[in-house]
Every structure is written in C-alpha cells, then in structure tokens.
Design an enzyme around this catalytic site. Structure first.
Site, short mmCIF file in Angstrom:
data_model
loop_
_atom_site.label_atom_id
_atom_site.label_comp_id
_atom_site.label_asym_id
_atom_site.label_seq_id
_atom_site.Cartn_x
_atom_site.Cartn_y
_atom_site.Cartn_z
N ASP A 246 0.77 -1.14 -0.14
CA ASP A 246 -0.05 0.30 -0.20
C ASP A 246 1.08 1.25 0.05
OD1 ASP A 246 -2.68 -1.21 0.01
OD2 ASP A 246 -2.75 -1.58 2.40
N ASP B 277 -6.71 -3.76 -5.75
CA ASP B 277 -7.06 -2.50 -5.40
C ASP B 277 -4.90 -1.84 -5.24
OD1 ASP B 277 -8.33 -3.89 -3.77
OD2 ASP B 277 -8.52 -2.86 -2.07
N1 GLY Z 1 -7.98 -1.52 0.15
C1 GLY Z 1 -8.55 -1.86 1.23
C2 GLY Z 1 -9.74 -1.19 1.14
O1 GLY Z 1 -10.15 -0.50 -0.14
O2 GLY Z 1 -10.32 -1.21 1.65
#
Ligand code: GLY
Length: 411
Positions: free
Chosen positions: A134, A192
């Site tokens: 992330d 994601d």
């Molecule tokens: N990346 C995690 C979410 O969108 O909850």
C-alpha cells in the site's frame, strides 16, 4: 394615401422578415451554445463545490482536534461518538495529509498546510516499509502531493525509497507485486494494488530507472489477464503459485461473494487503468478503463443517484448499504478519463461524475458542520464481511471526493 398604405405594408412586411431573421439567428446561436456546452461545467455545481471546499476545511479543523501526536484518522463511529485512529503503518495513513494538502490548495488556509506538514513527519519512516503493497496510497497521496505543491529534495528521496520498497514485493514469475503476506506457497494479489502503480511511474520519470516502469506495466498486464472477467468486473483476491505464476484461487475478502463485484475493488481497478493510460499512452489500458466504466455505469444495480451499493451484487439490494468511498473514487477517475475519449463519451463520463458529486454533496452523504468526527462524508463501507468500518466515514472517501471536485473545477 394608397401609396402610403402600400409603403406601410411593405415596411411592416420587411420588419416582420427582419424580426424573424433576428429571432432565427438568436435561436440558432442558443442551440450552438447548448451544443458546444454539452461537456461544459455546470455553474451551479461549481458553486456547490466551492461551498464544499469551505465546509471541508472547517471539518478537517474539527478532525485535527481528534488526533493526538503521531496518530492518523481511521474512522468515526456515529452511534458511539468514537473517533478511531491508527498508526502510520495502516494503509490509509497517507489520505489525511493528502486531503489537508488538497484543501490547503483550495483555501490557502495555512493551518491546513501546517497540520499536513506536521503529520508527514511520523509518516516518513514508512518509506522503508517492505511489508505492505500500500505504499502508493500511503506515500504518493501524501508526499506526492507535498512534492507537487512544494518540491523538495527530501520529499523526492522519500518517494524514491518508497518506490524501491514497493518494488521488492515484485515477483517476476508471477508478474505481480505481492499484496498481502501469506503462507509460503501463496502469493496474494488484490485488485486494489492497481492504485500503487502511479508511484512507480513517478519514480522512473525522476530517476530514469526503467525498472519501476516495467514492474508497473507487468503488474497491470497480469491483472488484465487474470483478475478481470469477460464483463470487465474484477475479482478481489487472486492467489498465485509463487514458483510458477499459476492462478491457484480467485476469491474475495471484502466483497459479498467470490463471484460478486465488490464496489470499491471495481473502483480501484478502474482508477488504476485510467492512470495506466495516462502514464503509458498504451491504448489497451484506455480500452480497459472504458470497458470498466461501461460495466459500472450501465450496471442495473447502480442506483439513480450513482452511489454504488457496497457490492454490485450485495444481498438485500435495494436495501443494501451504499459505499460513498466507491462513488468518490469512480467520480475522480471518470473526470480524468473524460479527457482521453471522444466528445460523446466525455459527456457521458462528466455527466455521471456530476451526479455522483451532487449526490455526495447532499445532506444524505455530506456531514453537517461539526459532526461526523470532522470527516467530510458519511456512509462508507470499509470491510463488510469483517464487520469493520461499516456505514462510517472513511479517509479515502474524503480524499477522492476532494480530488474529484478539484478535477471538476480544473476540467
Ligand atoms: N484497499 C483496501 C480497501 O479498499 O478497503
């Protein structure tokens, strides 16, 4: 007398023709203005957006008071009036400084900038965090915006280190960056992760090292191949064999079912492919982005106000919860995409984004001043199956809402 009458009649006739021509020209012009204005901005919405920026700046001053030392906002629970924070390693830590910086750009309110710069300090150490995918969210939404507004060698170094840390998670056999750490024989990638690639493109531009760029396009190409269904919806979680790259499982973690279309996952993938086209100008990414837009905007379960249910296949629709964060992300991506397509498509994308921004600006989603823990938007869904952040505000909902409004202003 007769001559006079005839003369008057001719003059009246001439006047009528003249008036008709004037009226015709005005009508024709009006049509032209309407036609060429079909992709133009809406003055009324611009006023709403201006007010939203002022209100959002006040809200974030409320939020500041809820945060201590090196903590980051996570969510607020309206029923218990509980404000939840996280440390800098939480995937959302970059959204708070990012939103503050966007709002500072809009309002020039120094208090917002001061708070953003204060909270960047405890975030700095995450540049060396190799345990998460992330880093794009965490470091590019924060330091990326700081460096865009006020470029500094220190920011640049932090961002390059972040791109290097992210790249350590790339496996050439799989052709992807690992999302979540898991068992030895698993290699988990979630859709994601498309959002973390923008940082890598930036790093190649700044350093001249093409390895970041190559990782980004390889990851995106593998995602197209394996993550997407024929209807251009995507799976949430893929589990690859780390030795062979073979897909072992296609499933969900945050969606309603393995075969469902979890709304925010669709939004992340959509936004990610818009960025891919911006950065590479490769038409295959534009085709992906427009196809995903087609899935989202033509979906029978997309409500009239264009705020998606938390999953396009959520049980209980039309009584299922909405996810304001998915709408914010989609609106922002639609507005960027409108700049890459023909006029008719642009009109469709802008019009849908307008509806989303209008809906989010209404009392149903936009918090009343001083409430909601200082968050701008209510009614996001973080992780329904885990029962966390369900029908609460979310930092990323706010960040992409503000970004969408900025993009609309700058269209
Ligand atoms: N990346 C995690 C979410 O969108 O909850």
């Amino acid at each position: 007398m007769l001559l006079n009458n005839q003369f008057n009649k001719i003059m009246t006739y001439k006047k009528a023709v003249h008036l008709f021509l004037v009226a015709f020209i005005i009508a024709a012009n009006a049509c032209t203005v309407q036609k060429s204005g079909s992709t133009k901005k809406n003055a009324d919405l611009l006023n709403i957006i201006n007010k939203n920026f002022t209100d959002a700046a006040s809200q974030y001053k409320v939020m500041m008071k809820n945060i201590s030392a090196d903590k980051f906002p996570k969510t607020y629970h309206p029923k218990t009036d509980k404000f939840e924070t996280s440390n800098s390693g939480w995937w959302c830590s970059g959204f708070y400084p990012g939103t503050l910086l966007y709002l500072y750009e809009q309002t020039k309110d120094a208090a917002l900038n001061d708070e953003a710069l204060r909270i960047l300090k405890p975030l700095e150490k995450e540049q060396f965090n190799k345990g998460t995918h992330d880093l794009g969210f965490m470091m590019f939404c924060s330091f990326g915006n700081a460096n865009r507004i006020d470029p500094k060698p220190a920011y640049k170094d932090i961002l390059i280190n972040s791109a290097k840390s992210l790249s350590t998670r790339f496996n050439p056999k799989v052709g992807c960056i690992k999302s979540w750490n898991s068992k030895e024989n698993d290699f988990i990638v979630i859709v994601d992760n498309m959002m973390n690639l923008e940082l890598l493109f930036w790093a190649t531009r700044v350093t001249g090292d093409s390895s970041f760029y190559n990782i980004a396009i390889t990851h995106a190409n593998t995602t197209i191949k394996n993550h997407y269904r024929p209807d251009h919806s995507s799976y949430h979680v893929l589990n690859y064999n780390p030795e062979t790259g073979v897909v072992q499982q296609k499933k969900t973690a945050q969606g309603a079912a393995d075969e469902s279309a979890w709304a925010r996952g669709q939004a992340w993938g959509f936004y990610g492919f818009v960025v891919m086209f911006r950065e590479t100008k490769d038409k295959k990414y534009l085709d992906m982005a427009t196809s995903i837009a087609g899935f989202l905007l033509n979906h029978p379960n997309l409500p009239a106000d264009k705020i998606p249910y938390w999953d396009f296949n959520a049980p209980g629709i039309p009584n299922a919860l909405r996810d304001a964060s998915a709408a914010s992300i989609i609106a922002s991506a639609l507005l960027e995409l409108s700049g890459y397509v023909d006029k008719q498509k642009a009109k469709e994308y802008i019009s849908n984004a307008e509806t989303m921004i209008r809906s989010l600006s209404a009392d149903q989603y936009k918090a009343a001043p001083g409430t909601n823990g200082g968050f701008i938007l209510m009614h996001g869904v973080g992780h329904m199956p885990a029962g966390t952040e369900v029908d609460t505000p979310l930092t990323y909902g706010d960040y992409y809402f503000v970004e969408a409004m900025k993009r609309y202003q700058e269209l």
